[in-house]
Scaffold this active site. Structure first.
Site: not given
Length: 272
Positions: A95-97, A152, A213-215, A182, A30
């Site tokens: 990390c949401l997912v 994604y 998504c946090v990324q 990622n 990340n």
């Protein structure tokens, strides 16, 4: 549906009355959460004078596949112990997912694991997760129907949609950018997001999730999309920021990141 941030078992004094420490648990690849969150809290500091520092632990994740995501989950407790050594006031599992891959409602258990690990280390802290923050923020703003942008592959985007719908919302439309690496997700251009959001069926939505998504970088586009579409716009990062502020008992006062963080979308962020 669960509500509120998981609170620490005991109150800890901050290092200084005008300063708070925020712990982050992030995927090793990340490169976004540790840039967007500090920028948001820099704006909060500029408005309020309160200082925030960030302290991170990392868990291995290179490809956004269900297998790697579940392997990352197994490292959450160890990361919580490591980051709690900094005597942080709140820990955000960013990390949401990885959480959503465990099935609807999994944020409750993930947050509890982190809370217990920090408390067991003698450093209790309030805990939130990006997954939990996203669904709780949707509830806080009164949104029932949402349109969503995710980086994604389509199967993972469907999984995220199912998680959100499992929390009682309807995903009326979604866009998958289909990036599996990622690190590559972190290099996506947020300047493309207004056009992507414009193509969503936003007329059926109460709110836009501009980055599930946090990324995926999105901060520079949030205000522009909200202004253009006239709908509340949130992201994994802004929802996490909102809940961190709630956990600290601080009213949002962040500029140019949407009404949620200006403090005008939710009447009052409750003190935890």
């Amino acid at each position: 549906m669960t509500t509120g941030v998981v609170d620490s078992a005991a109150q800890k004094p901050q290092a200084a009355a005008d300063s708070s420490r925020i712990g982050l648990i992030v995927p090793s690849s990340n490169i976004t959460m540790e840039t967007e969150l500090p920028e948001l809290f820099r704006r909060q500091s500029a408005a309020t004078g309160h200082r925030y520092t960030f302290h991170s632990a990392r868990a291995t994740l290179k490809s956004v596949t269900k297998e790697e995501l579940l392997a990352m989950v197994d490292k959450a407790a160890d990361c919580a112990v490591a980051v709690s050594d900094a005597d942080v006031d709140v820990i955000a599992y960013a990390c949401l997912v990885a959480v959503m891959a465990q099935g609807p409602g999994a944020h409750v258990g993930s947050e509890e694991i982190i809370r217990e690990a920090a408390a067991g280390n003698g450093m209790p802290a309030a805990v939130t997760s990006s997954a939990g923050a996203l669904v709780r923020t949707l509830e806080a703003i009164g949104a029932r129907n949402v349109a969503m942008v995710a980086p994604y592959m389509k199967p993972l985007t469907r999984m995220v949609s199912e998680y959100i719908e499992g929390a009682g919302f309807t995903v009326v439309d979604s866009t998958s950018l289909e990036v599996s690496d990622n690190l590559a997700v972190g290099c996506l251009d947020p300047g493309n997001l207004p056009a992507i959001a414009r193509d969503l069926r936003h007329s059926e939505a109460d709110a836009i999730i501009l980055s599930a998504c946090v990324q995926m970088p999105s901060l520079n586009a949030v205000q522009a999309v909200e202004d253009e579409l006239g709908l509340p716009v949130i992201t994994a990062a802004t929802a996490t920021t909102f809940e961190v502020l709630q956990a600290l008992g601080h009213q949002p006062a962040i500029s140019n990141a949407g009404r949620l963080l200006q403090g005008s979308l939710v009447a009052h962020a409750p003190t935890r």
